[in-house]
Design a protein around this motif. Structure first.
Motif, PDB file in Angstrom:
ATOM      1  N   THR A  69      17.081 -37.832 -23.810  1.00  0.00           N
ATOM      2  CA  THR A  69      16.843 -38.914 -24.762  1.00  0.00           C
ATOM      3  C   THR A  69      16.432 -38.377 -26.128  1.00  0.00           C
ATOM      4  OG1 THR A  69      14.542 -39.128 -24.015  1.00  0.00           O
ATOM      5  CG2 THR A  69      16.161 -40.582 -22.988  1.00  0.00           C
ATOM      6  N   PRO A  70      16.713 -39.162 -27.166  1.00  0.00           N
ATOM      7  CA  PRO A  70      16.308 -38.740 -28.514  1.00  0.00           C
ATOM      8  C   PRO A  70      14.782 -38.761 -28.652  1.00  0.00           C
ATOM      9  CG  PRO A  70      17.572 -40.807 -28.588  1.00  0.00           C
ATOM     10  CD  PRO A  70      17.452 -40.399 -27.160  1.00  0.00           C
ATOM     11  N   LYS A  71      14.276 -37.956 -29.540  1.00  0.00           N
ATOM     12  CA  LYS A  71      12.822 -37.854 -29.738  1.00  0.00           C
ATOM     13  C   LYS A  71      12.182 -39.209 -30.024  1.00  0.00           C
ATOM     14  CE  LYS A  71      12.385 -33.062 -31.151  1.00  0.00           C
ATOM     15  NZ  LYS A  71      11.853 -32.584 -29.908  1.00  0.00           N
ATOM     16  N   ARG A  72      12.877 -40.072 -30.721  1.00  0.00           N
ATOM     17  CA  ARG A  72      12.289 -41.374 -31.059  1.00  0.00           C
ATOM     18  C   ARG A  72      11.963 -42.205 -29.817  1.00  0.00           C
ATOM     19  NH1 ARG A  72      17.803 -42.157 -32.213  1.00  0.00           N
ATOM     20  NH2 ARG A  72      18.705 -43.800 -30.938  1.00  0.00           N
ATOM     21  N   ASP A  73      12.617 -41.923 -28.703  1.00  0.00           N
ATOM     22  CA  ASP A  73      12.363 -42.657 -27.473  1.00  0.00           C
ATOM     23  C   ASP A  73      11.231 -42.070 -26.646  1.00  0.00           C
ATOM     24  OD1 ASP A  73      14.425 -44.323 -28.179  1.00  0.00           O
ATOM     25  OD2 ASP A  73      15.886 -43.385 -26.843  1.00  0.00           O
ATOM     26  N   HIS A  74      10.744 -40.919 -27.022  1.00  0.00           N
ATOM     27  CA  HIS A  74       9.719 -40.263 -26.227  1.00  0.00           C
ATOM     28  C   HIS A  74       8.393 -41.017 -26.232  1.00  0.00           C
ATOM     29  CE1 HIS A  74      12.005 -36.186 -26.457  1.00  0.00           C
ATOM     30  NE2 HIS A  74      12.629 -37.101 -25.752  1.00  0.00           N
ATOM     31  N   LYS A  75       8.135 -41.797 -27.303  1.00  0.00           N
ATOM     32  CA  LYS A  75       6.883 -42.568 -27.335  1.00  0.00           C
ATOM     33  C   LYS A  75       6.858 -43.585 -26.200  1.00  0.00           C
ATOM     34  CE  LYS A  75       8.689 -45.703 -30.812  1.00  0.00           C
ATOM     35  NZ  LYS A  75       8.680 -46.050 -32.205  1.00  0.00           N
ATOM     36  N   PHE A  76       8.022 -44.141 -25.847  1.00  0.00           N
ATOM     37  CA  PHE A  76       8.085 -45.077 -24.731  1.00  0.00           C
ATOM     38  C   PHE A  76       7.779 -44.356 -23.418  1.00  0.00           C
ATOM     39  CE2 PHE A  76      11.171 -46.975 -27.779  1.00  0.00           C
ATOM     40  CZ  PHE A  76      10.439 -48.127 -28.064  1.00  0.00           C
ATOM     41  N   LEU A  77       8.295 -43.146 -23.295  1.00  0.00           N
ATOM     42  CA  LEU A  77       8.034 -42.356 -22.095  1.00  0.00           C
ATOM     43  C   LEU A  77       6.546 -42.047 -21.981  1.00  0.00           C
ATOM     44  CD1 LEU A  77       8.862 -40.699 -19.623  1.00  0.00           C
ATOM     45  CD2 LEU A  77       9.236 -38.777 -21.169  1.00  0.00           C
ATOM     46  N   LEU A  78       5.938 -41.602 -23.071  1.00  0.00           N
ATOM     47  CA  LEU A  78       4.514 -41.282 -23.041  1.00  0.00           C
ATOM     48  C   LEU A  78       3.681 -42.503 -22.646  1.00  0.00           C
ATOM     49  CD1 LEU A  78       4.278 -39.027 -26.209  1.00  0.00           C
ATOM     50  CD2 LEU A  78       3.955 -38.314 -23.833  1.00  0.00           C
ATOM     51  N   LYS A  79       4.031 -43.643 -23.201  1.00  0.00           N
ATOM     52  CA  LYS A  79       3.315 -44.872 -22.861  1.00  0.00           C
ATOM     53  C   LYS A  79       3.477 -45.192 -21.376  1.00  0.00           C
ATOM     54  CE  LYS A  79       3.128 -49.778 -23.940  1.00  0.00           C
ATOM     55  NZ  LYS A  79       3.760 -50.889 -24.640  1.00  0.00           N
ATOM     56  N   ARG A  80       4.693 -45.075 -20.863  1.00  0.00           N
ATOM     57  CA  ARG A  80       4.977 -45.392 -19.460  1.00  0.00           C
ATOM     58  C   ARG A  80       4.262 -44.412 -18.522  1.00  0.00           C
ATOM     59  NH1 ARG A  80       6.821 -50.232 -17.827  1.00  0.00           N
ATOM     60  NH2 ARG A  80       8.516 -50.153 -19.276  1.00  0.00           N
ATOM     61  N   LEU A  81       4.258 -43.139 -18.891  1.00  0.00           N
ATOM     62  CA  LEU A  81       3.567 -42.149 -18.060  1.00  0.00           C
ATOM     63  C   LEU A  81       2.068 -42.437 -18.012  1.00  0.00           C
ATOM     64  CD1 LEU A  81       5.339 -38.817 -19.094  1.00  0.00           C
ATOM     65  CD2 LEU A  81       5.693 -40.164 -17.018  1.00  0.00           C
ATOM     66  N   LYS A  82       1.524 -42.834 -19.156  1.00  0.00           N
ATOM     67  CA  LYS A  82       0.099 -43.173 -19.196  1.00  0.00           C
ATOM     68  C   LYS A  82      -0.185 -44.376 -18.294  1.00  0.00           C
ATOM     69  CE  LYS A  82      -3.694 -43.992 -22.366  1.00  0.00           C
ATOM     70  NZ  LYS A  82      -4.122 -44.149 -23.754  1.00  0.00           N
ATOM     71  N   GLU A  83       0.668 -45.397 -18.369  1.00  0.00           N
ATOM     72  CA  GLU A  83       0.506 -46.590 -17.519  1.00  0.00           C
ATOM     73  C   GLU A  83       0.544 -46.217 -16.039  1.00  0.00           C
ATOM     74  OE1 GLU A  83       3.698 -49.197 -18.601  1.00  0.00           O
ATOM     75  OE2 GLU A  83       2.808 -49.699 -20.534  1.00  0.00           O
ATOM     76  N   LYS A  84       1.384 -45.256 -15.692  1.00  0.00           N
ATOM     77  CA  LYS A  84       1.549 -44.846 -14.293  1.00  0.00           C
ATOM     78  C   LYS A  84       0.574 -43.728 -13.904  1.00  0.00           C
ATOM     79  CE  LYS A  84       6.014 -45.521 -12.716  1.00  0.00           C
ATOM     80  NZ  LYS A  84       5.474 -46.424 -11.823  1.00  0.00           N
ATOM     81  N   GLU A  85      -0.319 -43.383 -14.845  1.00  0.00           N
ATOM     82  CA  GLU A  85      -1.321 -42.337 -14.626  1.00  0.00           C
ATOM     83  C   GLU A  85      -0.692 -41.006 -14.213  1.00  0.00           C
ATOM     84  OE1 GLU A  85      -4.296 -43.930 -11.980  1.00  0.00           O
ATOM     85  OE2 GLU A  85      -4.886 -45.463 -13.415  1.00  0.00           O
ATOM     86  N   ILE A  86       0.385 -40.661 -14.921  1.00  0.00           N
ATOM     87  CA  ILE A  86       1.066 -39.375 -14.719  1.00  0.00           C
ATOM     88  C   ILE A  86       0.729 -38.491 -15.915  1.00  0.00           C
ATOM     89  CG2 ILE A  86       3.296 -38.208 -14.527  1.00  0.00           C
ATOM     90  CD1 ILE A  86       4.391 -40.810 -13.277  1.00  0.00           C
ATOM     91  N   ASP A  87       0.184 -37.324 -15.649  1.00  0.00           N
ATOM     92  CA  ASP A  87      -0.198 -36.386 -16.702  1.00  0.00           C
ATOM     93  C   ASP A  87       1.043 -35.857 -17.416  1.00  0.00           C
ATOM     94  OD1 ASP A  87      -1.521 -34.564 -18.314  1.00  0.00           O
ATOM     95  OD2 ASP A  87      -1.828 -33.108 -16.703  1.00  0.00           O
ATOM     96  N   HIS A  88       1.081 -36.044 -18.731  1.00  0.00           N
ATOM     97  CA  HIS A  88       2.238 -35.571 -19.496  1.00  0.00           C
ATOM     98  C   HIS A  88       2.025 -34.167 -20.067  1.00  0.00           C
ATOM     99  CE1 HIS A  88      -0.283 -37.049 -22.804  1.00  0.00           C
ATOM    100  NE2 HIS A  88       0.373 -36.188 -23.554  1.00  0.00           N
ATOM    101  N   THR A  89       0.849 -33.607 -19.883  1.00  0.00           N
ATOM    102  CA  THR A  89       0.532 -32.293 -20.434  1.00  0.00           C
ATOM    103  C   THR A  89       1.529 -31.203 -20.039  1.00  0.00           C
ATOM    104  OG1 THR A  89      -1.803 -32.918 -20.347  1.00  0.00           O
ATOM    105  CG2 THR A  89      -1.322 -30.597 -20.721  1.00  0.00           C
ATOM    106  N   PRO A  90       1.979 -31.131 -18.771  1.00  0.00           N
ATOM    107  CA  PRO A  90       2.932 -30.064 -18.420  1.00  0.00           C
ATOM    108  C   PRO A  90       4.262 -30.151 -19.184  1.00  0.00           C
ATOM    109  CG  PRO A  90       2.041 -31.100 -16.445  1.00  0.00           C
ATOM    110  CD  PRO A  90       1.582 -31.911 -17.615  1.00  0.00           C
ATOM    111  N   TYR A  91       4.520 -31.272 -19.822  1.00  0.00           N
ATOM    112  CA  TYR A  91       5.802 -31.484 -20.491  1.00  0.00           C
ATOM    113  C   TYR A  91       5.678 -31.412 -22.018  1.00  0.00           C
ATOM    114  CZ  TYR A  91       6.374 -33.245 -15.811  1.00  0.00           C
ATOM    115  OH  TYR A  91       6.362 -33.353 -14.443  1.00  0.00           O
ATOM    116  N   SER A  92       4.497 -31.068 -22.507  1.00  0.00           N
ATOM    117  CA  SER A  92       4.246 -31.051 -23.956  1.00  0.00           C
ATOM    118  C   SER A  92       5.267 -30.228 -24.731  1.00  0.00           C
ATOM    119  CB  SER A  92       2.840 -30.529 -24.239  1.00  0.00           C
ATOM    120  OG  SER A  92       1.874 -31.402 -23.705  1.00  0.00           O
TER     121      SER A  92
END
Length: 95
Positions: A69-92
């Protein structure tokens, strides 16, 4: 190429990972959702084959989504991961 990777890895998906992919593409406007889902699933399949994965994992789904996905869509992913309590740190590094 998307169809090829999807067909080659169809048997590796379980219901939890399919559900995760559906959750992640949910913010995509309905008109474009099928195309986005196919593009992302194709990238996940490509990565799974290259890594000789025995199954599609949450890690593969998230890395595939970021890569496909394009970078502009990553904010949606970050929000969704936070909602699902999935740590996004390994993907930074991928963001």
């Amino acid at each position: 190429w998307e169809d090829y990777y999807i067909q080659q890895t169809r048997h590796l998906w379980d219901s939890r990972q399919k559900e995760l992919l559906e959750d992640l593409v949910e913010p995509v406007p309905e008109l474009f959702r099928d195309v986005a889902r196919a593009k992302i699933a194709g990238k996940i399949g490509e990565m799974a084959l290259k890594e000789n994965a025995e199954r599609i994992t949450q890690d593969l789904v998230i890395r595939g989504y970021i890569t496909a996905t394009p970078k502009r869509d990553h904010k949606f992913l970050l929000k969704r991961l936070k909602e699902k309590e999935i740590d996004h740190t390994p993907y930074s590094a991928l963001f």
